[in-house]
Write an enzyme that holds these catalytic residues in place. Structure first.
Site, PDB file in Angstrom:
ATOM      1  N   GLY A 100       0.845  -1.199   0.000  1.00 42.25           N
ATOM      2  CA  GLY A 100       0.000   0.000   0.000  1.00 42.25           C
ATOM      3  C   GLY A 100       0.872   1.236   0.000  1.00 42.25           C
ATOM      4  O   GLY A 100       2.092   1.149   0.201  1.00 42.25           O
ATOM      5  N   LYS A 123       4.704  12.165  -3.137  1.00 40.22           N
ATOM      6  CA  LYS A 123       5.517  11.043  -2.640  1.00 40.22           C
ATOM      7  C   LYS A 123       6.445  11.571  -1.555  1.00 40.22           C
ATOM      8  O   LYS A 123       7.224  12.494  -1.810  1.00 40.22           O
ATOM      9  CB  LYS A 123       6.318  10.464  -3.818  1.00 40.22           C
ATOM     10  CG  LYS A 123       7.121   9.236  -3.496  1.00 40.22           C
ATOM     11  CD  LYS A 123       7.651   8.603  -4.780  1.00 40.22           C
ATOM     12  CE  LYS A 123       8.621   7.490  -4.498  1.00 40.22           C
ATOM     13  NZ  LYS A 123       9.167   6.910  -5.726  1.00 40.22           N
ATOM     14  N   ARG A 186       4.238  13.420  -8.193  1.00 39.65           N
ATOM     15  CA  ARG A 186       4.298  12.450  -9.295  1.00 39.65           C
ATOM     16  C   ARG A 186       2.975  12.496 -10.060  1.00 39.65           C
ATOM     17  O   ARG A 186       1.911  12.576  -9.464  1.00 39.65           O
ATOM     18  CB  ARG A 186       4.541  11.065  -8.706  1.00 39.65           C
ATOM     19  CG  ARG A 186       4.615   9.972  -9.732  1.00 39.65           C
ATOM     20  CD  ARG A 186       5.368   8.751  -9.199  1.00 39.65           C
ATOM     21  NE  ARG A 186       4.619   7.989  -8.224  1.00 39.65           N
ATOM     22  CZ  ARG A 186       5.071   6.861  -7.668  1.00 39.65           C
ATOM     23  NH1 ARG A 186       6.268   6.395  -7.965  1.00 39.65           N
ATOM     24  NH2 ARG A 186       4.349   6.208  -6.787  1.00 39.65           N
ATOM     25  N   ASP A 262       4.477  -4.811  -7.423  1.00 41.56           N
ATOM     26  CA  ASP A 262       3.849  -3.544  -7.010  1.00 41.56           C
ATOM     27  C   ASP A 262       4.443  -2.373  -7.784  1.00 41.56           C
ATOM     28  O   ASP A 262       3.918  -1.259  -7.730  1.00 41.56           O
ATOM     29  CB  ASP A 262       4.012  -3.304  -5.505  1.00 41.56           C
ATOM     30  CG  ASP A 262       5.452  -3.416  -5.056  1.00 41.56           C
ATOM     31  OD1 ASP A 262       6.063  -4.466  -5.310  1.00 41.56           O
ATOM     32  OD2 ASP A 262       5.974  -2.451  -4.478  1.00 41.56           O
ATOM     33  N   ASP A 272       8.323   4.002 -10.341  1.00 37.55           N
ATOM     34  CA  ASP A 272       9.204   3.723  -9.217  1.00 37.55           C
ATOM     35  C   ASP A 272      10.676   3.763  -9.590  1.00 37.55           C
ATOM     36  O   ASP A 272      11.263   2.765  -9.984  1.00 37.55           O
ATOM     37  CB  ASP A 272       8.848   2.387  -8.549  1.00 37.55           C
ATOM     38  CG  ASP A 272       8.871   2.571  -7.057  1.00 37.55           C
ATOM     39  OD1 ASP A 272       9.873   3.105  -6.564  1.00 37.55           O
ATOM     40  OD2 ASP A 272       7.886   2.231  -6.396  1.00 37.55           O
TER      41      ASP A 272
HETATM   42  P1  AMP Z   1       9.218   0.712  -3.155  1.00 37.91           P
HETATM   43  O1  AMP Z   1      10.398  -0.143  -2.878  1.00 37.91           O
HETATM   44  O2  AMP Z   1       9.514   2.170  -3.262  1.00 37.91           O
HETATM   45  O3  AMP Z   1       8.401   0.209  -4.276  1.00 37.91           O
HETATM   46  O4  AMP Z   1       8.309   0.618  -1.858  1.00 37.91           O
HETATM   47  C1  AMP Z   1       7.722  -0.578  -1.439  1.00 37.91           C
HETATM   48  C2  AMP Z   1       6.716  -0.293  -0.372  1.00 37.91           C
HETATM   49  O5  AMP Z   1       7.321   0.315   0.750  1.00 37.91           O
HETATM   50  C3  AMP Z   1       5.586   0.640  -0.780  1.00 37.91           C
HETATM   51  O6  AMP Z   1       4.426   0.181  -0.172  1.00 37.91           O
HETATM   52  C4  AMP Z   1       6.016   1.973  -0.224  1.00 37.91           C
HETATM   53  O7  AMP Z   1       4.924   2.808   0.029  1.00 37.91           O
HETATM   54  C5  AMP Z   1       6.707   1.538   1.063  1.00 37.91           C
HETATM   55  N1  AMP Z   1       7.715   2.509   1.517  1.00 37.91           N
HETATM   56  C6  AMP Z   1       8.915   2.769   0.943  1.00 37.91           C
HETATM   57  N2  AMP Z   1       9.584   3.716   1.636  1.00 37.91           N
HETATM   58  C7  AMP Z   1       8.786   4.064   2.670  1.00 37.91           C
HETATM   59  C8  AMP Z   1       8.890   4.999   3.754  1.00 37.91           C
HETATM   60  N3  AMP Z   1       9.966   5.774   3.918  1.00 37.91           N
HETATM   61  N4  AMP Z   1       7.852   5.078   4.611  1.00 37.91           N
HETATM   62  C9  AMP Z   1       6.765   4.309   4.475  1.00 37.91           C
HETATM   63  N5  AMP Z   1       6.602   3.416   3.498  1.00 37.91           N
HETATM   64  C10 AMP Z   1       7.589   3.286   2.600  1.00 37.91           C
HETATM   65 MG    MG Z   2       6.881   1.011  -5.282  1.00 36.89          MG
END
Ligand code: AMP
Ligand code: MG
Length: 497
Positions: A100, A123, A186, A262, A272
């Site tokens: 999420g 973001k 974004r 995701d 991403d």
């Molecule tokens: P990503 O690797 O950027 O695709 O992120 C994978 C998941 O981790 C997604 O659900 C992001 O919303 C969550 N996420 C990444 N960085 C953070 C953060 N600093 N705080 C909260 N959620 C994060």
């Molecule tokens: Mg992501």
């Protein structure tokens, strides 16, 4: 401007041009949470994408600096916005996880004058119900990195989410050290992912899944409306889009780096920009991400991983592809198997374009693979080799004095003679497929350092200027074409964004 609301909610006039028409928030509660971005202490605008603003029919000239910063930080939301965080799941490095938007808020769907629909997302906007153990925030350098690379991917004519603005928050975020916090705006044709469907399938609610399929078709593939089997049609459409997308990545030497389900959109846009980077010297095994120890997402594995992710997408649709599960699996498998054929055809055509070939001649495939093998063996720079092939006389570089290259060049010239088209046509085909400039990792790093630690934005703006016209010769471009002195493919990217 007249702003027609599809869902009949609200009606506002504003002098910026925001025209929100929020449809995702009408989906069942299970798919989202309604909440606002968490305000930040002292926002400051770092960069605003004027070109993209225009494309979106937005005009921010009536706002002063503080108002702009407050808006792009989410401290003050524009009228008509209804902010949400989306629920989704995903296979991360092969393992299923419930995710999420943990640090992102979609403030609404903006319609342009000609009714194109875009998610506007912040973001780094603070904690959400999906934040798990993380802080909901983002650091400045990775957000600027996403800005630079996503805008470059767009200029390379590759579908992608875009970047409208970056603000600093006036707050620090803790990573390996304390870093300046930032928020990226974004823009995406939607944020629906393979993981969105995996999440719905996990809930075992056919009605919800059907709802989501109809929504995705409405939003991205409306020409499919009225067809018999919408789940299957959606699968087929996404297979086509993703096969094209990964072909484009391969064309420019882009390594996405974190192709979790995701991070794969239903629209076929690149999304991403965490650990992604462009390959310098040609090596199919190129990996930049420091956590991708097995090379799961290496350059040459990207098509295979796309197929793997599409299989997860198909699985999530099974219950609606056919009532009989066995039959549904059979049908879905057939479609997934088609991916390899579709991709191979795309790739072959793309590589033919890169070396200016028209028509089909025996040995074309060998000609292409022999060039790639030669590049690999000789550590030839991927981008610059194709640039050299577009020169009238191949550069007098030691690299091209190699007898194997000379042989290949003869074969290539011979083949160009069979094009039945003037050489100018070949050149123009090559020119529209081979970028002269890509975001070189050492250049991006240099600009990010100056921007985030010294507040010097000039080099970044200059880099962006060149990246905006990657297929054109520009004065002073050679500085951005230079390859790093050490092997650039040893460059490492980090996920701690
Ligand atoms: P990503 O690797 O950027 O695709 O992120 C994978 C998941 O981790 C997604 O659900 C992001 O919303 C969550 N996420 C990444 N960085 C953070 C953060 N600093 N705080 C909260 N959620 C994060
Ligand atoms: Mg992501």
């Amino acid at each position: 401007m007249e702003c027609l609301m599809m869902n009949g909610k609200g009606n506002f006039k504003n002098n910026i041009g925001w025209c929100f028409d929020n449809t995702y928030s009408t989906l069942p509660d299970a798919m989202l949470s309604k909440l606002a971005p968490v305000p930040v202490k002292s926002p400051k605008l770092v960069i605003l994408n004027k070109e993209l603003s225009k494309e979106l029919d937005l005009n921010f000239s009536s706002l002063n600096k503080d108002e702009l910063a407050a808006m792009f930080a989410g401290n003050i939301l524009p009228e008509g916005s209804e902010s949400i965080a989306q629920a989704y799941a995903g296979h991360q490095f092969g393992h299923f996880t419930i995710l999420g938007d943990g640090r992102a808020i979609i403030i609404g769907e903006h319609l342009t004058k000609n009714k194109k629909r875009f998610d506007i997302q912040f973001k780094g906007s603070g904690l959400t119900p999906y934040s798990r153990n993380a802080d909901g925030r983002a650091a400045l350098s990775p957000m600027l990195r996403e800005y630079i690379i996503s805008e470059s991917i767009h200029a390379l004519n590759i579908p992608t989410t875009r970047s409208l603005a970056v603000v600093t928050t006036g707050e620090s975020v803790m990573r390996e050290t304390l870093l300046p916090g930032a928020i990226l705006t974004r823009v995406a044709s939607s944020h629906m992912r393979v993981g969105t469907f995996q999440y719905a399938a996990m809930l075992n609610n056919k009605k919800l899944l059907r709802n989501l399929i109809n929504y995705a078709i409405d939003r991205h593939y409306s020409y499919l409306k009225g067809k018999d089997n919408l789940a299957l049609e959606l699968l087929k459409a996404v297979i086509q889009k993703q096969a094209q997308l990964v072909t484009d990545w391969m064309r420019v030497g882009f390594v996405h780096g974190v192709m979790n389900t995701d991070n794969m959109t239903i629209s076929g846009e690149t999304i991403d920009y965490g650990p992604c980077a462009f390959m310098d010297s040609y090596d199919p095994q190129t990996v930049f991400s420091s956590i991708d120890l097995q090379g799961r997402y290496a350059y040459f594995n990207q098509p295979g991983i796309t197929k793997w992710n599409l299989s997860r997408f198909a699985e999530s649709l099974i219950s609606l592809i056919d009532e009989k599960e066995d039959r549904a699996i059979e049908i879905a498998n057939e479609e997934i198997d088609n991916f390899s054929e579709i991709y191979k055809k795309n790739w072959f055509q793309m590589m033919k374009n890169k070396i200016g070939l028209f028509g089909d001649v025996d040995q074309d495939e060998n000609l292409i693979t022999d060039l790639l093998k030669w590049m690999h063996k000789n550590n030839a720079d991927y981008t610059n080799t194709f640039c050299s092939l577009m020169e009238k006389d191949i550069k007098k570089e030691k690299l091209f004095e190699d007898s194997n290259f000379i042989d290949w060049n003869k074969r290539w010239n011979n083949r160009l003679g069979k094009n039945k088209k003037p050489i100018e046509s070949s050149l123009s085909l090559m020119r529209s497929n081979n970028p002269l400039v890509i975001p070189r990792n050492h250049k991006v790093e240099e600009c990010l350092k100056l921007a985030s630690y010294q507040g010097d934005l000039k080099p970044m703006h200059n880099l962006i200027k060149y990246l905006k016209k990657p297929y054109e010769k520009q004065l002073g471009i050679s500085d951005f074409q230079d390859v790093p002195k050490s092997n650039g493919n040893t460059y490492k990217t980090f996920c701690g964004t």
